[in-house]
Design a protein around this motif. Sequence first.
Motif, PDB file in Angstrom:
ATOM      1  N   GLY A 192      -0.684  -5.505  -2.184  1.00 54.12           N
ATOM      2  CA  GLY A 192      -0.539  -6.256  -3.426  1.00 54.12           C
ATOM      3  C   GLY A 192      -1.201  -5.622  -4.626  1.00 54.12           C
ATOM      4  O   GLY A 192      -1.309  -6.261  -5.687  1.00 54.12           O
ATOM      5  N   LEU A 193      -1.638  -4.363  -4.529  1.00 56.34           N
ATOM      6  CA  LEU A 193      -2.308  -3.678  -5.641  1.00 56.34           C
ATOM      7  C   LEU A 193      -1.282  -2.908  -6.463  1.00 56.34           C
ATOM      8  O   LEU A 193      -0.651  -1.964  -5.955  1.00 56.34           O
ATOM      9  CB  LEU A 193      -3.384  -2.735  -5.110  1.00 56.34           C
ATOM     10  CG  LEU A 193      -4.541  -3.413  -4.383  1.00 56.34           C
ATOM     11  CD1 LEU A 193      -5.416  -2.391  -3.684  1.00 56.34           C
ATOM     12  CD2 LEU A 193      -5.374  -4.240  -5.369  1.00 56.34           C
ATOM     13  N   PRO A 194      -1.091  -3.260  -7.738  1.00 56.94           N
ATOM     14  CA  PRO A 194      -0.049  -2.621  -8.552  1.00 56.94           C
ATOM     15  C   PRO A 194      -0.157  -1.103  -8.608  1.00 56.94           C
ATOM     16  O   PRO A 194       0.855  -0.407  -8.546  1.00 56.94           O
ATOM     17  CB  PRO A 194      -0.248  -3.254  -9.936  1.00 56.94           C
ATOM     18  CG  PRO A 194      -0.855  -4.588  -9.654  1.00 56.94           C
ATOM     19  CD  PRO A 194      -1.747  -4.375  -8.465  1.00 56.94           C
ATOM     20  N   LEU A 195      -1.384  -0.561  -8.741  1.00 56.85           N
ATOM     21  CA  LEU A 195      -1.534   0.886  -8.826  1.00 56.85           C
ATOM     22  C   LEU A 195      -1.045   1.560  -7.555  1.00 56.85           C
ATOM     23  O   LEU A 195      -0.329   2.571  -7.599  1.00 56.85           O
ATOM     24  CB  LEU A 195      -2.994   1.257  -9.096  1.00 56.85           C
ATOM     25  CG  LEU A 195      -3.308   2.759  -9.147  1.00 56.85           C
ATOM     26  CD1 LEU A 195      -2.453   3.459 -10.194  1.00 56.85           C
ATOM     27  CD2 LEU A 195      -4.782   3.005  -9.424  1.00 56.85           C
ATOM     28  N   ALA A 196      -1.398   1.001  -6.395  1.00 56.06           N
ATOM     29  CA  ALA A 196      -0.947   1.554  -5.119  1.00 56.06           C
ATOM     30  C   ALA A 196       0.571   1.433  -4.987  1.00 56.06           C
ATOM     31  O   ALA A 196       1.250   2.373  -4.543  1.00 56.06           O
ATOM     32  CB  ALA A 196      -1.641   0.836  -3.961  1.00 56.06           C
ATOM     33  N   ILE A 197       1.103   0.285  -5.383  1.00 51.24           N
ATOM     34  CA  ILE A 197       2.551   0.048  -5.273  1.00 51.24           C
ATOM     35  C   ILE A 197       3.328   1.048  -6.120  1.00 51.24           C
ATOM     36  O   ILE A 197       4.276   1.689  -5.648  1.00 51.24           O
ATOM     37  CB  ILE A 197       2.887  -1.402  -5.699  1.00 51.24           C
ATOM     38  CG1 ILE A 197       2.302  -2.396  -4.692  1.00 51.24           C
ATOM     39  CG2 ILE A 197       4.395  -1.590  -5.836  1.00 51.24           C
ATOM     40  CD1 ILE A 197       2.336  -3.836  -5.168  1.00 51.24           C
ATOM     41  N   VAL A 198       2.944   1.194  -7.387  1.00 56.28           N
ATOM     42  CA  VAL A 198       3.663   2.081  -8.298  1.00 56.28           C
ATOM     43  C   VAL A 198       3.546   3.534  -7.850  1.00 56.28           C
ATOM     44  O   VAL A 198       4.526   4.283  -7.848  1.00 56.28           O
ATOM     45  CB  VAL A 198       3.138   1.907  -9.745  1.00 56.28           C
ATOM     46  CG1 VAL A 198       3.711   2.983 -10.660  1.00 56.28           C
ATOM     47  CG2 VAL A 198       3.479   0.520 -10.276  1.00 56.28           C
ATOM     48  N   THR A 199       2.339   3.934  -7.438  1.00 58.86           N
ATOM     49  CA  THR A 199       2.110   5.330  -7.051  1.00 58.86           C
ATOM     50  C   THR A 199       2.934   5.705  -5.826  1.00 58.86           C
ATOM     51  O   THR A 199       3.615   6.744  -5.807  1.00 58.86           O
ATOM     52  CB  THR A 199       0.612   5.564  -6.771  1.00 58.86           C
ATOM     53  OG1 THR A 199      -0.154   5.235  -7.932  1.00 58.86           O
ATOM     54  CG2 THR A 199       0.346   7.022  -6.418  1.00 58.86           C
TER      55      THR A 199
END
Length: 470
Positions: free
Chosen positions: A332-339
């Motif tokens: 659920g972490l946006p930075l991890a998801i986008v990367t």
Amino acid sequence: MEIASAPITEVGKCAAVSAKRRLGYIIHYKRNVEDLQNKVDKDLVPLVADIRRKVDLAERRGETIHQVVKGWLHKVEDVRNKQAELNRGAGEITSCFKGCFCARYLLGKKAKNEINTIIELLNEGRGFTAVSDPAPLPPRPLEHFNAFESRRSTKKQVIQSLKTDDTYLVGIYGMGGVGKTTLVKEMRKEVEETKLFDKVVMVVVSQNPDLKRIQGEIAEQLGMKIEEEGLTTRALRLYARLMQEKTILVILDDLWSEVDVAAIGIPHGGCKVVITTRSSDICSRMEAQPSIQVQVLSEADSWELFRQNAGDVVDSDALHLVSKEVANECKGLPLAIVTIAKALRGKDREMWIYAAQQLKKSSFDGMSAVNASIKFSYDNLQSKESKLCFLLCCLFPEDYSVSMDELLGYVIGEELFEDAETLGEARNKLHAAVDKLLSASLLLEGKDDGDVMTTLPFRLQLRKARTTQL
């Protein structure tokens, strides 16, 4: 009589010269048109071809063509059109009877004038040392922030708190990579648009607070420069400047420890402060009221953000299950998801399966979802130049905004791009490498146009720089 005749004599001479020149236009009109043709064919055409080749090459590289070069090419086109028109006019005069003196005069004069124009264009064109500059990196919008209700409601909560008279310091906390910085950037944008504050300034504090640097960056955004060296004197100077604003918001981003805002020079009255941190304890110790937590994205929002960055292919039968598995590992972490989604976009099923395995393995090894996604994204960079550029950026402190010119100096000094034979080629390679890192979310846009920012966890970067083998 002699005195009176002198001006008359001079006038007569001028009239004779003028008449001779005019007569020359009539007699030599054809020669003037031919001279113009020769000047175009032998001198102008080769130069135009050379410059157009350079312009075409620069455009293929995505560079920005100089306006003066564009203007020069337009003037050349105009001259060539006029030359063709004069040729047609000369062709219509086939004898002394077919073509009056007036037409010959105009042709001869215009041809002569265009020759002078071409000489000027040749001098200007031969003076071009370059036809283009590397294209500036396009600003990237804050991605999909307002697409999710949880983020909109959190931003609204922060802004409502700032509207309360007795609120001085608002604390925003949450896990690394959850989107705290994105939140305050969006919040800043909205309060500036709505004129909630007369002035808004934002400074990244980071792991090792440097109060002088923080004071200097706040002062710079206010259009002032603090010359004094002593912290107390600098704080008094900044305090006096901040008090000149009726309402001002100071955003201190990414606090890792408690910071004395009074020691910086931030006044309590007429000024409001927003801090972001990973720790709710820091909010408590700094007496933040209120302290607002930024939660991880829900499973549904996480999947939607993942789809937006990985593409609709994740809905296919071949990838749906494994892509869901990868998305869930991002916690659920946006930075991890986008990367991770950007790293896998366009990859085959085997790479997706490998990514799921690596993310699970990293989780078992105690690595956070954000760090695991960064590691995977780095490992799968196709460009050696991008990897070298990333490792170079590892040497800068976290949240450090570095200009492309500064990076270029290090690239040349360390001879990172060995096959680059010229400064321009090295600059182009650097821009291409940085663009790939920005696209992969391994770097972010800096505070100034064309700058990039190293926002990833510094310790992870440093460890990678020491251990990675290319």
